[in-house]
Structure formats: C-alpha cells, structure tokens
Design an enzyme around this catalytic site. Structure first.
Site, short mmCIF file in Angstrom:
data_model
loop_
_atom_site.label_atom_id
_atom_site.label_comp_id
_atom_site.label_asym_id
_atom_site.label_seq_id
_atom_site.Cartn_x
_atom_site.Cartn_y
_atom_site.Cartn_z
N LYS A 65 32.86 40.71 43.79
CA LYS A 65 31.43 41.02 43.95
C LYS A 65 31.17 42.45 44.45
O LYS A 65 30.21 43.08 44.02
CB LYS A 65 30.77 40.00 44.87
CG LYS A 65 30.64 38.62 44.22
CD LYS A 65 29.84 37.67 45.08
CE LYS A 65 29.77 36.29 44.43
NZ LYS A 65 28.92 35.36 45.16
N ASP A 101 22.33 35.66 44.27
CA ASP A 101 22.65 34.72 45.36
C ASP A 101 21.49 34.68 46.36
O ASP A 101 21.26 33.67 47.02
CB ASP A 101 23.93 35.15 46.09
CG ASP A 101 25.18 34.91 45.26
OD1 ASP A 101 25.17 34.01 44.40
OD2 ASP A 101 26.18 35.63 45.46
#
Ligand code: ATR
Length: 268
Positions: A65, A101
């Site tokens: 990420k 997210d």
C-alpha cells in the site's frame, strides 16, 4: 471487457475477486477481476505491465500500500496523509492513487449508527490498517492511540492533529473511559494470531469495530459483546465497502454493497 484485480503478497485467500466478479454480473458489464501475486521486488514492474495490457486499475493490499502511493503520479489527499493507497486507477497512461479504506471504515460506522465525528475514539494499533481509520476519524473531538510499540504510534500521531498517544499497557484504562468508539486495528485475533488481551470494566465503549474478520464474530467483538458494548462490526464490512468505490472507478456503476455484505456474512 474491463480487467482489474487486487495485487498483494500473499494473495491466495482474498475475497475481492468474488466480490467484484459478482458485481460485474449484477450490473451486466463484461469484466474480469483477478488476484495478482507480486513480491515487493516485482510490484512496480507488474503494475506497469498490467497497465500496458489495458487493465482499468488495481486494488492494492499488504504489503504494497505504501509503494502504491509512491508510484502514482497523482494522489488523493487521503492517500497522501495516510501515506498509503489501496486503489490505483490507470487513466490515459497515468496512475492515480486513492485510499478507499477510508470510505470502507466510514460506511462500517454508518452501518451500525456510529458518528464518524465522535467526541472520543480509542484506536488500538498503529500499523498498516490504522492510517485509514485515523483519517476517517479526523472530525473526532479527540482520538487516543495505543500501540505496543509506542514510537510507531507517535510517528503516526505526528501526521494528524487530533491524536493523543498512550502506552499500550493503558488499554484497559482507555476502554474504561467509555469512549464513543473503540477500534482494533491490530492483527490480533486474525487466524493464526493470539487474541487481543483486553479487559472491560463497568464502563465500556458505546461501539466497537474490529478490522479483523473471519467466520463468525472475532475474538475482540466477542469480548466487547460480553462486556456489554452494544454496537459492533467487523472488518468484513470495511472490506466490502472499500471495494464499492473501487468498482465504481472501473465501471462508473456503484454496486449494491449492503446486499453483498449480507450474502458474504451468510456464506463465510
Ligand atoms: P499490517 O501491515 O498487516 O497492518 P503491521 O503494520 O505490522 O501489519 O501492523 C500490525 C499491528 O498489530 C501493529 O499495530 C502491531 O503493533 P507493533 O507496531 O508494536 O508491531 C500490532 N500487533 C501485532 N502483534 C501484536 C501483539 N502480539 N501485541 C500487540 N500488538 C500487536
């Protein structure tokens, strides 16, 4: 034919292909979503290869990420502040990075009727999953962050303005302050990991969110429920809701995430 996928290492057990391929069917768009395993060494080259093959974009998971946000030419404000991206969109040869997210966590709160601007939230863990949670809670009155390795919590807190750091040993005391929300962002309670060692007293948080998910309630949520916490949800909600804006990025259709979440819950 729209092609997209999730890139990670390891990636074997990802539920994302099941979620996205079901949505392609639901909305009647021809598409294919695959899990792509790439080591950290191969990550950047693999992303470029898939872009050159005409893929629409990629979701990104552990451990890529931070690297995903680094390689993008354009990044959202959320991805920048968090320092991580879980979505790469390929647009005319450019890579745009975002962090859905955050939306995943916000929707998880909404689904259980919890404000994303609580007066007081307590967050356990300052690892990879904490950034999106802390960003989503940027409207909170105050956030108490506790991590086994205190320096890591301090480094994260430095990037945000609303966070106070406490020692990991104070977690029972922090929960006993009866915050509006208690979030577990540690990996404790995941399959193969020990449960989180936490004890509730008379005063308990009003809501508890675990980013972990599995078959049935997680150890943290079982503990919270037996302690008397009323509003509870796990990481499956966050997984499905982060997927929805990703799907929208490649199809311009927003899928029925609520239905998918209930179906997945029933089938796990
Ligand atoms: P990921 O990228 O999967 O989130 P991570 O970044 O290593 O993994 O984060 C895992 C989180 O769980 C961290 O907050 C970690 O605490 P440390 O920063 O001290 O490592 C926490 N964690 C993992 N095992 C733990 C344990 N046995 N006790 C307490 N916290 C633990």
């Amino acid at each position: 034919m729209i092609r997209a996928g999730v890139i990670g290492h390891p990636i074997g057990h990802s539920l994302s292909p099941r979620i996205h391929n079901q949505w392609f069917e639901d909305v009647g768009i021809e598409g294919q979503y695959e899990a792509v395993d790439a080591s950290p060494q191969a990550f950047e080259a693999t992303v470029h290869e898939l872009m050159d093959e005409g893929w629409a974009g990629l979701n990104v998971t552990i451990p890529h990420k931070a690297a995903a946000r680094e390689l993008a030419g354009e990044t959202s404000a959320a991805a920048d502040l968090i320092g991580a991206a879980n979505l790469l969109i390929f647009r005319d040869g450019d890579i745009v990075a975002d962090n859905t997210d955050v939306f995943g966590f916000e929707m998880s709160l909404e689904a259980i009727g919890v404000s994303r601007s609580p007066e007081h939230a307590v967050v356990l863990g300052a690892g990879g999953a904490a950034g999106a949670v802390l960003y989503a809670l940027r409207g909170a009155g105050r956030v108490t962050l506790l991590n086994r390795t205190r320096e890591r919590a301090e480094a994260v807190a430095d990037r945000f303005s609303h966070i106070e750091v406490r020692d990991w040993a104070d977690r029972d005391a922090a929960a006993a302050e009866a915050p509006d929300l208690l979030v577990n962002t540690t990996s404790l309670g995941m399959e193969g990991q020990p449960p989180l060692d936490l004890h509730f007293g008379n005063d308990v948080p009003r809501a508890a969110v675990d980013i972990v998910y599995g078959k049935g309630p997680t150890p943290f949520l079982k503990l919270a429920k037996s302690g008397g916490v009323e509003k509870l949800t796990d990481g499956l909600a966050m997984l499905v809701y982060q997927a929805a804006p990703s799907f929208e990025a490649w199809t311009s259709c927003f899928p029925d995430a609520d239905r998918t979440l209930s179906e997945l819950r029933a089938s796990l």
